[in-house]
Design a protein around this motif. Structure first.
Motif, PDB file in Angstrom:
ATOM      1  N   ASP A  36       6.046   0.201  -1.324  1.00  8.40           N
ATOM      2  CA  ASP A  36       7.250  -0.591  -1.111  1.00  8.40           C
ATOM      3  C   ASP A  36       7.186  -1.878  -1.915  1.00  8.40           C
ATOM      4  O   ASP A  36       6.129  -2.491  -2.049  1.00  8.40           O
ATOM      5  CB  ASP A  36       7.416  -0.914   0.373  1.00  8.40           C
ATOM      6  CG  ASP A  36       6.193  -1.620   0.945  1.00  8.40           C
ATOM      7  OD1 ASP A  36       5.073  -1.131   0.694  1.00  8.40           O
ATOM      8  OD2 ASP A  36       6.347  -2.661   1.620  1.00  8.40           O
ATOM      9  N   PRO A  91       0.807  -1.227   0.000  1.00  9.11           N
ATOM     10  CA  PRO A  91       0.000   0.000   0.000  1.00  9.11           C
ATOM     11  C   PRO A  91       0.839   1.276   0.000  1.00  9.11           C
ATOM     12  O   PRO A  91       0.430   2.293  -0.557  1.00  9.11           O
ATOM     13  CB  PRO A  91      -0.814  -0.122   1.292  1.00  9.11           C
ATOM     14  CG  PRO A  91      -0.844  -1.577   1.590  1.00  9.11           C
ATOM     15  CD  PRO A  91       0.470  -2.119   1.115  1.00  9.11           C
ATOM     16  N   SER A  92       2.009   1.236   0.605  1.00  6.01           N
ATOM     17  CA  SER A  92       2.856   2.423   0.674  1.00  6.01           C
ATOM     18  C   SER A  92       3.822   2.523  -0.501  1.00  6.01           C
ATOM     19  O   SER A  92       4.677   3.413  -0.524  1.00  6.01           O
ATOM     20  CB  SER A  92       3.644   2.425   1.989  1.00  6.01           C
ATOM     21  OG  SER A  92       4.452   1.261   2.089  1.00  6.01           O
ATOM     22  N   GLN A 151       1.142  -4.687   6.192  1.00  6.55           N
ATOM     23  CA  GLN A 151       0.083  -3.720   6.495  1.00  6.55           C
ATOM     24  C   GLN A 151      -1.101  -3.959   5.564  1.00  6.55           C
ATOM     25  O   GLN A 151      -0.939  -4.424   4.438  1.00  6.55           O
ATOM     26  CB  GLN A 151       0.592  -2.283   6.358  1.00  6.55           C
ATOM     27  CG  GLN A 151       1.058  -1.917   4.954  1.00  6.55           C
ATOM     28  CD  GLN A 151       1.573  -0.509   4.855  1.00  6.55           C
ATOM     29  OE1 GLN A 151       2.698  -0.251   4.443  1.00  6.55           O
ATOM     30  NE2 GLN A 151       0.746   0.440   5.244  1.00  6.55           N
TER      31      GLN A 151
END
Length: 212
Positions: free
Chosen positions: A77, A74-75, A96
């Motif tokens: 990465d 989601p970020s 996450q």
């Protein structure tokens, strides 16, 4: 201690609650790049992924390059990165929750058909913090059974895709072998006809010279 009728009903209801999430499976044709998203709802869930390059959009081409796959969290990465793979099966633990992206890249000049499968394993009853010492062992066994059933289904899907790919490759090779044999036979017949024609011309010329 035996489980009563009300407790048995409660166990059945919990069994439905602890069933894994639905499998996301798709078959698509890729030219250069295709991306898909899957929303992981809980931190720490295990995500199972598999893909198989079923076939190339050419009778005379058998892809040995494969496709690339990049998985991002989601970020943004990067979680996984596979290069030039005809098929792959893997899993990872989501650090996450949120939308995970799966991006395929095709470096081949041909269109490729890809079978892609994603599944997220999560059991609802883990979040309910059940305390009953009689239910916990049973629920644990149910969760193991659910996961075992899914693994069988996941493996079966993987093997079916692999088998289909091999069947297509074998069919393409058979067609190429038949076409090659046809062209070789046609060339051999043509050479034989030409040889007979030249021999006849040679004998005719010799016969004409002998008459003179």
């Amino acid at each position: 201690m035996k489980i009563g009728s009300l407790e048995f009903v409660a166990v059945i209801l919990l069994a439905f609650l602890c069933s894994p999430n639905a499998v996301f499976g798709i078959r698509f044709v890729i030219d250069r790049e295709e991306c898909f998203s899957h929303n992981v709802k809980y931190d720490g869930d295990t995500v199972h992924v598999s893909f198989v390059v079923i076939k190339a959009d050419s009778t005379w081409h058998s892809s040995h390059e494969g496709v690339d796959l990049v998985v991002k969290g989601p970020s943004g990465d990067q979680i996984q990165d596979y290069r030039d793979k005809i098929s792959e099966k893997f899993e990872f633990v989501a650090r996450q929750k949120g939308v995970h992206r799966f991006c395929f890249s095709n470096k081949s000049p041909y269109f490729e058909t890809v079978d892609f499968d994603v599944h997220e394993s999560h059991f609802t009853y883990y979040d309910q913090h059940a305390k009953d010492e009689h239910f916990n062992p049973l629920l644990e066994q149910i969760s193991k059974l659910e996961e075992a059933l899914y693994n069988i289904q996941f493996e079966q899907h993987w093997l079916e895709a692999q088998t289909e790919r091999q069947a297509i490759v074998n069919e393409a090779m058979s067609k190429r072998a038949v076409h090659k044999a046809f062209y070789e036979s046609a060339a051999l017949i043509g050479a034989s006809v030409l040889q007979v024609y030249l021999l006849r011309r040679l004998f005719e010329r010799k016969l004409g010279m002998s008459r003179v």
